[in-house]
Design a protein around this motif. Structure first.
Motif: not given
Length: 159
Positions: A50-55, A60-69, A134-146
């Motif tokens: 479940x954690x892997x699927x959530x990650x 996923x590179x096609x969304x608004x949470x890209x980790x490439x700065x 951070x804002x996008x992750x927060x809006x998405x409701x994921x613990x990664x925002x923390x």
């Protein structure tokens, strides 16, 4: 080395794919970086699949949470190739070689660089991108925002 070096290293690990090695490190991460306990507690209680699927869902590179700065500024345009080269040059100038397993502007790589060198330049320079992520992750409701909350709280203001 900044006083937040352990936090940056732990945050880098939290923002990579949660494989078996990550799960094995969770108790150490929780102890070493109390600022990340919201996330590490969540990760410890969430089944591995479940954690892997959530990650994948979150980063996923096609969304608004890209980790490439550099994507926060250049998108997928031709200019995107230039900023990552600058990251590599900075890594090399500090005696670190980049392995090319991931692009050099990958946030976990930047966090690890900061942890090892004490150089906050890349994080400070990309403060606006980190705040947007951070804002996008927060809006998405994921613990990664923390995780982003903890990293952003260490950055100098202004500039």
């Amino acid at each position: 080395m900044p006083s937040d070096a352990v936090l940056y290293q732990a945050a880098a690990l939290c923002l990579t794919y949660p494989d078996d090695d990550f799960r094995a490190r969770l108790p150490l991460l929780r102890e070493a970086a109390p600022q990340l306990r919201e996330f590490t507690d969540h990760a410890a209680l969430t089944p591995a699949a479940e954690l892997a699927a959530h990650y994948v869902q979150v980063f996923d590179s096609g969304n608004r949470h890209n980790l490439h700065l550099s994507r926060w500024y250049d998108g997928d345009t031709r200019r995107r190739g230039m900023p990552p080269a600058r990251f590599k040059d900075l890594y090399r100038a500090h005696g670190l070689e980049f392995t090319d397993e991931e692009l050099p502007d990958f946030l976990p790589a930047v966090l690890e660089f900061t942890s090892r060198t004490g150089n906050l330049d890349l994080l400070a320079e990309h403060r606006a991108a980190l705040a947007r992520l951070r804002s996008h992750l927060s809006d998405f409701g994921t613990p990664y925002a923390s995780v982003l909350d903890a990293v952003c709280a260490t950055l100098p203001t202004g500039g």
